[in-house]
Every structure is written in C-alpha cells, then in structure tokens.
Design a protein around this motif. Structure first.
Motif, mmCIF file in Angstrom:
data_model
loop_
_atom_site.group_PDB
_atom_site.id
_atom_site.type_symbol
_atom_site.label_atom_id
_atom_site.label_comp_id
_atom_site.label_asym_id
_atom_site.label_seq_id
_atom_site.Cartn_x
_atom_site.Cartn_y
_atom_site.Cartn_z
ATOM 1 N N LYS A 1 0.590 -3.572 -6.562
ATOM 2 C CA LYS A 1 -0.304 -4.706 -6.343
ATOM 3 C C LYS A 1 0.325 -5.950 -6.957
ATOM 4 C CE LYS A 1 -3.000 -3.697 -10.518
ATOM 5 N NZ LYS A 1 -2.051 -2.708 -11.015
ATOM 6 N N ASP A 2 -0.334 -7.083 -6.788
ATOM 7 C CA ASP A 2 0.162 -8.332 -7.344
ATOM 8 C C ASP A 2 0.474 -8.194 -8.834
ATOM 9 O OD1 ASP A 2 -0.100 -9.576 -4.939
ATOM 10 O OD2 ASP A 2 -1.899 -10.722 -5.432
ATOM 11 N N GLY A 3 1.663 -8.598 -9.227
ATOM 12 C CA GLY A 3 2.046 -8.596 -10.635
ATOM 13 C C GLY A 3 2.794 -7.361 -11.082
ATOM 14 N N ASP A 4 2.721 -6.267 -10.301
ATOM 15 C CA ASP A 4 3.489 -5.075 -10.651
ATOM 16 C C ASP A 4 4.980 -5.343 -10.431
ATOM 17 O OD1 ASP A 4 1.156 -3.767 -11.193
ATOM 18 O OD2 ASP A 4 1.133 -2.587 -9.339
ATOM 19 N N PHE A 5 5.807 -4.887 -11.354
ATOM 20 C CA PHE A 5 7.248 -5.101 -11.233
ATOM 21 C C PHE A 5 7.877 -3.998 -10.381
ATOM 22 C CE2 PHE A 5 6.610 -8.170 -14.441
ATOM 23 C CZ PHE A 5 7.737 -8.992 -14.470
ATOM 24 N N VAL A 6 8.857 -4.416 -9.589
ATOM 25 C CA VAL A 6 9.633 -3.464 -8.808
ATOM 26 C C VAL A 6 11.109 -3.797 -8.976
ATOM 27 C CG1 VAL A 6 7.841 -3.040 -7.080
ATOM 28 C CG2 VAL A 6 9.485 -4.896 -6.730
ATOM 29 N N ASN A 7 11.943 -2.810 -8.744
ATOM 30 C CA ASN A 7 13.388 -2.996 -8.783
ATOM 31 C C ASN A 7 13.909 -3.006 -7.358
ATOM 32 O OD1 ASN A 7 16.344 -1.773 -8.919
ATOM 33 N ND2 ASN A 7 15.892 -2.707 -10.899
ATOM 34 N N LEU A 8 14.653 -4.063 -7.014
ATOM 35 C CA LEU A 8 15.283 -4.168 -5.692
ATOM 36 C C LEU A 8 16.762 -3.882 -5.852
ATOM 37 C CD1 LEU A 8 13.697 -7.546 -4.497
ATOM 38 C CD2 LEU A 8 12.719 -5.254 -4.346
ATOM 39 N N LYS A 9 17.290 -3.044 -4.977
ATOM 40 C CA LYS A 9 18.697 -2.671 -5.137
ATOM 41 C C LYS A 9 19.301 -2.295 -3.800
ATOM 42 C CE LYS A 9 21.684 0.362 -7.910
ATOM 43 N NZ LYS A 9 21.725 1.443 -8.925
ATOM 44 N N ASN A 10 20.517 -2.800 -3.551
ATOM 45 C CA ASN A 10 21.339 -2.282 -2.461
ATOM 46 C C ASN A 10 22.748 -2.053 -2.994
ATOM 47 O OD1 ASN A 10 22.553 -4.801 -2.546
ATOM 48 N ND2 ASN A 10 21.995 -5.382 -0.464
ATOM 49 N N GLU B 1 0.830 -1.204 0.000
ATOM 50 C CA GLU B 1 0.000 0.000 0.000
ATOM 51 C C GLU B 1 0.864 1.255 0.000
ATOM 52 O OE1 GLU B 1 -3.619 2.023 2.640
ATOM 53 O OE2 GLU B 1 -2.780 0.072 3.196
ATOM 54 N N ALA B 2 1.940 1.227 0.787
ATOM 55 C CA ALA B 2 2.825 2.399 0.863
ATOM 56 C C ALA B 2 3.517 2.655 -0.465
ATOM 57 C CB ALA B 2 3.862 2.184 1.969
ATOM 58 N N LEU B 3 3.837 1.590 -1.195
ATOM 59 C CA LEU B 3 4.520 1.729 -2.482
ATOM 60 C C LEU B 3 3.534 1.882 -3.643
ATOM 61 C CD1 LEU B 3 7.256 -1.030 -2.018
ATOM 62 C CD2 LEU B 3 7.628 1.441 -2.020
ATOM 63 N N ASN B 4 2.237 1.714 -3.324
ATOM 64 C CA ASN B 4 1.188 1.797 -4.349
ATOM 65 C C ASN B 4 1.407 0.764 -5.452
ATOM 66 O OD1 ASN B 4 -1.180 2.778 -5.495
ATOM 67 N ND2 ASN B 4 -0.075 4.304 -6.754
ATOM 68 N N LYS C 1 16.520 -0.962 -1.354
ATOM 69 C CA LYS C 1 15.523 0.021 -1.774
ATOM 70 C C LYS C 1 14.616 -0.581 -2.842
ATOM 71 C CE LYS C 1 18.294 4.126 -0.739
ATOM 72 N NZ LYS C 1 18.846 5.395 -1.265
ATOM 73 N N ILE C 2 13.340 -0.225 -2.801
ATOM 74 C CA ILE C 2 12.351 -0.728 -3.752
ATOM 75 C C ILE C 2 11.858 0.421 -4.606
ATOM 76 C CG2 ILE C 2 10.166 -1.943 -4.038
ATOM 77 C CD1 ILE C 2 10.519 -3.121 -1.286
ATOM 78 N N THR C 3 11.963 0.242 -5.908
ATOM 79 C CA THR C 3 11.479 1.257 -6.847
ATOM 80 C C THR C 3 10.486 0.611 -7.814
ATOM 81 O OG1 THR C 3 13.640 2.343 -6.774
ATOM 82 C CG2 THR C 3 12.135 2.973 -8.569
ATOM 83 N N PRO C 4 9.221 1.030 -7.807
ATOM 84 C CA PRO C 4 8.260 0.467 -8.763
ATOM 85 C C PRO C 4 8.678 0.750 -10.202
ATOM 86 C CG PRO C 4 7.136 1.641 -7.000
ATOM 87 C CD PRO C 4 8.597 1.971 -6.864
#
Length: 1020
Positions: A645-654, A640-643, A714-717
């Motif tokens: 939902k299921d199936g939306d792609f996000v980029n994970l990075k550290n 919800e905070a990232l807006n 960090k998560i970036t939609p």
C-alpha cells in the motif's frame, strides 16, 4: 431555501483511491473533515479536554495583547545618495532571458534586488508563461548553499589565485575540450572558438531521437518548431508536450488557443501513453499503452492513413494491420481506426507526435520516422510543423557527442576538460563509461553553482553567477535573439561562465578584444544587427533590445514567424523502410514476474538541476500530488498483487541497477508498468542531499539513445518498512460535494449551460449584505483553459512570501500554499478521467469565517476582499474550521523564521517587501494580491481615472501560460470578470451554502461525444 430540480445529472467524482474503494469516507486518513483533528493534536501535546477551555480562555486573553507586544527593533538606514533609477516603494522592471530555455523574462526588482520573475508577454515564442522552474529561479538566486567563491583542490581561493593556478591547464599546447548542455548563446560560442577546443553537448532531457529522426527523414538534424495552435487534431504517442517536452509553456498556450469556444471548431487530443501524465490528464481520449508497442501503433496508424488516402507503402504487411496491432497492444481497434480517420479528415491541420523523454526506448528513432511520414503524407509538414525556417536551437546535445568525447578521453588526447551546465557523473548513464574515462584526463575544470558530484572530482571549481547576476545572450530559435542582463550585483564572489571564458582566453594566449561580458554581448549584438541588416544607429538598436528584451530578425529577412506558408520538406522513403524493418524484429515483451520501469522527469524537478530549491520540492506534483520525495508508482492491480500500500517500501532490481523506494498507488497505470522520477539523489546542497533516491542507474544507452525504459525489473517488498507519504491529495477533502462541472463540446453547443448542477433556486439571507460604491474585486477561472501545470502555485508562493514547511509538516496536512490545484477522478481506477480545479480563498460575500472570529481578525472590506489582520489573530482557527473550501492556512511554527528567528542570508533578500512575513500562531490565506491592487489604484489615482483590466494582474494570473485566470472589478461592466460572470458556463462552488463567493468558474469542455463519456460511476 428552496430546492431546484437538477438540470443535469451530477458527475460522480472521487478524490483518491481510498475514497473510490470506500465512498462513505470523504477523508480516509481521519474519517472526518480534517486531516488532523484538534482533539488528536491536543492529546499529542498532553492537553486533555478538561483543560481545553481553560487554555483557550488564556490564549484569547494573552493573544489579544499580542498587538501591544514590543517587537525586536529593526533599524532602517536611508540612502545617503539615492540612485536615480530607484524610488523606495516603487518596483523597477527589467527584461532578460532564461539562458537554458531562451524564454524572454520580465524581472521585478525592489530597491536593487530582484524579487519576481515572469514571462515576457511580447516574446515571440512562449509568451508570458515560464512554468514552475522559471518562477522558482528567483529562489535559486538567494540560495545560501550556492558556491560562494572558486575552489582549487577543494579549498576556497580568491579569483586571482584561481586564475593563476588554472594557467597551466589552459596554456597553449594543452588539448582542451568543453562539455556543456546545449549552448545557444552566440557570445559564449564566439569566445569558445578562440580556445581552438572541441565542444561536446549533452542534455539530461535530450531530444537526440527527434534530431536523428529528422536527419533520416528529411536529411537535416533539426528540432522543428511545432505549431499546436494550427492543429485541429493531435494524436500523441507518449509525447508529454504539456509537461516537460521542449517548450511546454509555449505548447500549452498554443494548444489551449485551439480549444476556444468562440473560434472555428474545437480541437481534439488523443493520448496513447505508458503512464499518467499532464498531457494525458488533458486529453479528450486517453489510452494506456506499453512503450514497446509505440512503433507498432505508429505503423498501424500509418497503414490506415495510407489506405484512406490511397497511397501504397511497401513493407506494411498484415502484421501491422489494425486488428493485429490492437491484439498486441491491447488498444481497441475502433480507437486506432478513429485516430487515423481524424488525421485524414484534417489534412494540413493535424499532428501525429511522439517522443516524450519519460518513455524513450531504443526504437525511438524508428517511431520518429513513422510519425514524420504520416505528417508529410497529410501535408502537416510545412504548416503545423516548421522544419525549415524557425527551427529550435534547444536540445542540441546528443549521446553521440558524449561517445566521441569518451573515446578521446580514453585515448589520452584530452588534457583539460571544462564542464559547464551539466553534472556528467550524475546525468550520464554508466553505460557510457564517462567516469572511467575521466581518470585519464589530467585537469578537470568545473563551472557551476553547486558543489555537486562532478565538482567534487574537479581540481578547479569556478563558482558561477546566477543568470540574474550576469550579462549574456540567447538564440533559442532561428532569427530570434534576447539579452540576458543582470538585475543585481553578484550576491557571492562568483563570476559568469562568459566572464570566466574571457579571462581564460587571455591566460591561454588568445587575448580577446573584450574585457568583460558586457562588452562581449554588445559586440555580438553588433554582428546580429549587421547580419539582419537592421536599420538605424547601433546604440538605438542596443537600447531597444534591452527595453523590449529581444530582437526578431525574421522580420528583416522578410519572414513572418506566424505565417503558415512554410515550404514543406521532402520525406525520404528509406526512413520508413528502416522503421518497418525495425518493427519486424520486435516481439511483445511480457516476462512473467517482471515489470517495465519508466524513469520520467517531473514537472517541478525535471532533471534535478534545481533540486536544492525547497519550494520546488514542496509543490505537489500535478499527477501524483507527491511532495518532498521520490516514489515508485504502481497500478492498483499491481499493488494488490504484491500486497503493498502507499508508503510501503519495495526494492526494484534488474540486471543493471537496484533502488529502494516507497510505493505510491496511482490510478490510470497499466499493471505491467511502474514509474519513478529522475532528478532525485543529487548532491550539492542541504536539501537535495537528503531527498529521494536516484533512479539514474536504470538509464541506459542503446544505439546512441538514452533509454528511460528499463525492462525486466523485479519488485520485492521490504518487510516491515513503511512510512506516511508527503502527499497532499486528501488534505482538503470536500466530503463528496459537487465542486467541478464538465460537459462535452456537443452538449455545450446544444445548451451552453450544460453540465452545471444548480441545487438552489433562491437563497434566504440572514445578513443585510455589503454595499460596494467603488471597486468590487472578483476572479473567474476557466477550467477549460487550466491544464493543472501548477505555475500559479509557485508564482503565489514567490509573490506572497509563502514559506515551505518541510516533509514532516506536509504529512500532517500543514502545507501553506494559498492556491492549490485539486485533482478529481471520474470513472474506474484503471483508466479514470481527470479534471483539475484551482482553489483559492473565495472571498465570500457572506463569509463563514468572518462570523466566527472572536477578535475580528478576518474582516470584509468595502471592495469585497476578505482580509486578514495578522496582528489581531490569536490562533483559535475557528475560521479554518468554518471554511467549506479548506483554503485557510495556519502557522503552527515559525516557518518563515521572521524577526526573532534566524533567516539565513541571503534568504531575506528574496522576500517581497510589500507583503507581511507572517509569524507563528496566525491564520493566512489568499489576499487577491492586495498589494498589487493598492499599487494599481495609486497609479489610477495619480492619473485621475478608474483602473481597468490592463492595469492589474494577480501573481497567479500573470503566471498562467493559458490565461485561465481572470481578475478584475465586478462593478465595471466592461471588465473580463463582469462579462464572464454572465457566461452561461459560469458557476460558483458550493452555491447551496448561500455564502456568495467572489470567485466563479467556467465549466470544463471535452471534445467527446456523449457515448464516449464514462457515465456515472457507482463510486462517489
């Protein structure tokens, strides 16, 4: 029909977050009963409603002629000289063992080819359950993507040329090193010693933190044997022992044995975990905790235990008090106190455990030391934990060994590296620097079954035979040995690792006395016999080992494997002091705008070694119900905070790694934790090359530990990128009707029938009913024993030739599994309780499917089975529409590609000849393994007797490690199903429909007080 007053308030369950948020919708995808409505599919095919009836009429006429259609001719060639041991139509059974886990196996063969693998029920450790990966190994055998012959410099060559070319790499004077996963085969160890080479071991799901904890605590690096069957209380700190930890099938069987309602007491399981796991789903009390709080929580429990037993510990100051740790970890004070009290109340019969792979931090060794202290202080060491006698030989690999190997490689002191059982360029964290060091090695020899990442860098690739094609042996724990024997000649031009080693010792100038692996194993067993002082002739000893599948030398050493009389080890106080010192330097990590990523093994893919297995890819994960892809699980709050939902792609990075994955919103997760699975992103086969993204780059090595916890992520939609997930959670919605029933142990003791809601007192039947003069088959499933491990699903797939359909078809709701594990939540979305419910065809007495079939393709037989006549089925799917349990499956396409389609060799060899391979356009579902029923009845007929429980097991029943499934003759009053039908815990699903299922269930019993229950939720 008359309504009866409910004896218990119904529990409020929800199937998914969509249903939780919008209770009025039983299926969020369709807002209706089915995932894909017939009208919608017709519109997609260009068929409008006006033409529907015309087409249906034509389909019925044409379909009714299908039984007369001439099929392509298939010639059968008889034996010229039939082998003595083969009788057509009669299976043979051989004992063997899994070379990795050491688990005893029973292999079923038909006409010289293995078609099914089960656990050996007589095996001293583990019993009959072998889990998903063990069941699926038969499909790996017939994988057309396996290496078919050796390669030299990328080209296929015969073994003669390969062995001639490898001579220079193995000649005397060359410095040789081996890198393997844990090798507990005594024969392989013997022949490797002849090379005078260094041997390094690494396990992708390593337990090095447990070995080091044992070393520091007790002076010897061992992997103890845990006895969950002796524990009345289990406190687990992220130790997922029912899922992927060490020997989960053995642990499951032991744990469930302490939950027997006929035994002495009823065990209780507390689970403090960072992410929802199979063990957490089965816990009486589950609490979410951040992995960086593991050590403080363990020390708080240790401090309270010490206070209760009046034992002073230096260094455990106020910072480790329950109040301070509760504030840091956000765990309730009373719960930490209760966990400690429960341990103290059960000295010698409790277990504090930690150390799951998926939440392994750099402080994992310190946590082990604290856990070891508590278990020693309470007398659990030497009773519930055996660290002296029957210790495990599994997971002996370590990061430390790899570091020594990399140092030697960098120094140029290794000329030839032989790799077997691991894919180091995939498995090893990049921080170890293995890939760079490999450039300084002149010769790389890879031995394996797939052309994976490491194989593609090797000059020499030795195609390895499958374990079912090979001779070998295993020694999984002290005194316990088993023989790995072949059940088929190699499908391809391959050779076992043991055979290759024997050949190469001759090339290296150390000619062995044995010519092949068979002779080597026999010579090893001569040593085993002599060392154990086993009586009798060797040939009798050898034949007995082949027949029984194992040799337990403990008996010859006057040791009882199941005895509770084990001498406890002395705990070193210095280990606890080091743990306290480590904890004192830690601070809560809560960086704003970042998350902690857990890279966990899944129960199906584990480390990904079998990721080219389509059946494993299509098995729904017990926790997420995800198939065919890797996702990143987020909590509902985080999503919800990232807006997203299921199936939306996000980029994970550290700072070390990055990956792009689709989102799955998972109930029961902390808002600061995100989860993904390991094992994806491998290469080496058509399936695994295209599946998922690899999260291996997030693994790191700190203080000789492979950490699976990555901080500062960090998560970036990814804007505009989304797709439907191949998730089965909402495919078979029951529209809010009561399906499962559960109660607490306290309520059960007061009223054994508690928890069950009976909606009807009597049923008015429009039908005359069926008469069963002989057998009447039925099934009972004990929800109290089902952990949700899904082994039954894989066993059914293999036994009944159930096809995979692929990701796109799963998205449409068309998976073909005949048995499924429904997973229901109760409570709030942040920390719900979970109940697993296996669902098969219920073989109803008055089956709704039978009344609507226009061509009598589904019929009731005189033994109570609801049968499918495939040759009659014309594909109307009326039966599926009328089935309230959603257990019927339709072949929309030639999923199995039989007869007139292409089925690539050697896949046809994997098929069970007793089960029809279904073609396009027919309905199928669970048959209660009717082929097994007929086989057992024929044996009974020959012997002039009625068959009983010991004569017959369905595939799902045989695979269940906890004996949750019972099957038998309901007309036999002494059978298990007949007896359990009288159990006050017994209920049938949707009894209010009045269709009289032949499958009944026993309620789930939790060890919770009524005050610990969530109570009814407003979401239903």
């Amino acid at each position: 029909m008359q309504e009866q007053k409910q004896n218990t308030a119904p529990k409020k369950y929800w199937l998914s977050l969509n249903e939780y948020k919008t209770p009025a919708l039983s299926n969020a995808h369709t807002k209706g009963e089915f995932l894909e409505l017939p009208e919608k599919m017709a519109d997609e095919l260009g068929v409008n409603r006006r033409n529907f009836l015309k087409l249906m009429g034509a389909t019925t006429v044409l379909g009714s002629l299908a039984g007369c259609t001439r099929r392509p001719v298939q010639k059968i060639v008889p034996y010229v000289n039939k082998p003595e041991e083969i009788t057509p139509g009669v299976p043979n059974y051989y004992s063997s063992a899994d070379p990795i886990t050491g688990q005893g196996l029973i292999v079923t063969t038909r006409e010289g080819r293995p078609i099914k693998v089960d656990g050996n029920p007589e095996f001293p450790e583990g019993g009959k359950g072998i889990g998903l990966t063990g069941q699926a190994t038969i499909l790996d055998l017939y994988d057309p993507d396996r290496l078919r012959m050796p390669k030299f410099k990328g080209e296929n060559v015969p073994w003669e040329i390969f062995d001639r070319e490898i001579k220079g790499a193995l000649d005397e004077g060359q410095e040789i090193a081996f890198l393997t996963r844990t090798t507990h085969s005594p024969s392989i160890k013997r022949v490797m010693e002849r090379f005078r080479a260094s041997h390094y071991q690494f396990d992708p799901l390593g337990m090095e933190h447990m070995h080091r904890g044992q070393q520091e605590s007790y002076g010897r690096a061992v992997l103890p044997r845990y006895r969950f069957d002796r524990a009345k209380v289990i406190i687990s700190i992220d130790a997922d022992f029912l899922d992927t930890m060490i020997t989960p099938e053995e642990f499951s069987r032991q744990f469930i044995s302490t939950r027997s309602l006929d035994g002495d007491g009823y065990s209780k399981l507390f689970m403090f975990e960072s992410a929802m796991t199979l063990t957490g789903m089965n816990a009486d009390k589950r609490v979410s905790i951040h992995p960086e709080d593991h050590l403080h929580l363990a020390l708080a429990i240790a401090k309270e235990v010490s206070r209760l037993i009046d034992r002073n510990i230096d260094g455990l100051g106020e910072s480790f008090s329950i109040a301070n740790v509760a504030k840091r970890s956000e765990v309730e004070e009373d719960l930490i106190k209760e966990a400690a009290q429960q341990l103290v109340r059960n000295p010698g019969q409790s277990l504090l455990m930690a150390g799951g792979v998926g939440a392994k931090t750099e402080y994992a060794v310190a946590v082990q030391n604290v856990v070891n202290f508590v278990n020693s202080a309470l007398g659990n060491e030497g009773t519930v934990i055996d660290g002296k006698e029957m210790t495990s030989n599994l997971y002996q690999g370590s990061v430390e060994q790899v570091e020594r190997l990399v140092t030697a490689m960098n120094a140029g002191s290794i000329d030839t590296l032989v790799v077997h059982g691991v894919d180091p360029l995939y498995d090893l964290p990049s921080s170890l620097g293995f890939e760079e060091a490999l450039r300084k090695v002149k010769n790389l020899v890879f031995v394996g079954t797939y052309f994976n990442k490491t194989a593609r860098k090797a000059q020499y690739v030795a195609a390895e035979s499958h374990a079912l094609e090979s001779w070998g042996d295993v020694n999984p724990s002290n005194y316990l040995y088993a023989i790995v024997q072949p059940t088929i000649s190699p499908v391809w031009n391959t050779r076992s690792f043991l055979d290759s080693l024997i050949v190469w010792t001759g090339i290296a100038g150390n000619s062995p006395p044995e010519e092949n692996s068979y002779e080597m194993v026999r010579n090893t067993w001569r040593r085993v016999k002599d060392e154990a002082s086993a009586p009798g002739d060797f040939e009798d000893f050898w034949v007995k080992g082949l027949h029984e599948g194992f040799f337990d030398g403990a008996k010859n050493q006057n040791k009882d494997r199941n005895s509770g009389l084990i001498k406890a080890r002395n705990f070193s106080s210095g280990a606890l002091k080091r743990a306290v010192s480590t904890a004192g330097s830690l601070r809560p990590y809560r960086a704003e705008g970042t998350y902690t990523l857990l890279v966990k093994p899944s129960i199906a893919l584990r480390d990904g070694t079998q990721s080219n297995n389509a059946h494993l890819q299509e098995i729904p994960d017990p926790v997420t119900k995800m198939t065919w892809e890797n996702t990143v699980s987020l909590s509902p709050k985080t999503a919800e905070a990232l807006n997203v939902k299921d199936g939306d792609f996000v980029n994970l990075k550290n700072s070390n790694a990055a990956i792009e994955l689709p989102v799955y919103v998972q109930p029961g997760l902390r808002s600061d934790i995100i989860v993904t699975n390991m094992g994806y992103g491998r290469v080496g086969g058509r399936i695994t090359d295209e599946i998922g993204g690899s999260a291996q780059s997030f693994l790191n090595t700190i203080d000789r530990i492979v950490t699976h916890v990555a901080s500062g992520v960090k998560i970036t939609p990814v804007v505009g990128k989304s797709r439907a997930l191949a998730n089965t959670q909402e495919h078979h919605a029951t529209e809010g009707r009561d399906v499962s029933f559960e109660t607490s142990y306290e309520e059960y003791l007061n009223a054994p029938e508690s928890g069950i809601v009976h909606h009807l007192k009597e049923i008015t039947n429009l039908w005359n009913g069926h008469e069963y003069k002989g057998y009447r088959w039925g099934m009972v499933i004990d929800l109290n024993k089902c952990t949700g491990c899904t082994s039954c699903v894989m066993a059914c797939n293999v036994e009944n030739n159930i096809p995979v359909v692929g990701r796109d078809e799963v998205v449409r709701g068309r998976e073909m599994h005949w048995i499924r594990i429904d997973r229901y939540y109760r409570g709030d979305a942040e920390n719900p309780e979970v109940i697993n419910h296996p669902m098969v065809c219920q073989h109803c007495e008055d089956a709704p499917c039978e009344t609507v079939c226009p061509v009598l393709a589904t019929v009731h037989n005189d033994e109570g089975l609801n049968q499918m006549v495939y040759n009659r089925c014309v594909g109307t799917r009326y039966c599926a529409n009328n089935c309230p349990y959603k257990v019927r499956r339709f072949n929309f396409y030639e999923y199995n590609q039989p007869m007139n389609g292409k089925m690539e060799y050697p896949i046809p060899l994997s098929k069970n000849p007793e089960v029809t391979i279904r073609s396009r356009g027919v309905m199928e579902k669970c048959s209660f393994c009717t082929q097994r029923i007929e086989y057992a009845k024929n044996i009974g007929k020959r012997e002039g007797r009625r068959i009983g429980d010991n004569d017959l097991q369905t595939a799902c029943q045989a695979a269940c490690p906890t004996d949750a499934i019972m099957f038998g003759d309901m007309n036999n009053g002494s059978s298990m199903v007949a007896q359990q039908g009288k159990n006050p815990r017994s209920f049938v699903v949707l009894e209010e429909l009045g269709i009289k299922p032949s499958v009944s269930y026993l309620t789930k019993i939790w060890n919770r007080t009524p005050s610990e229950e969530h109570g009814d939720s407003s979401h239903h």
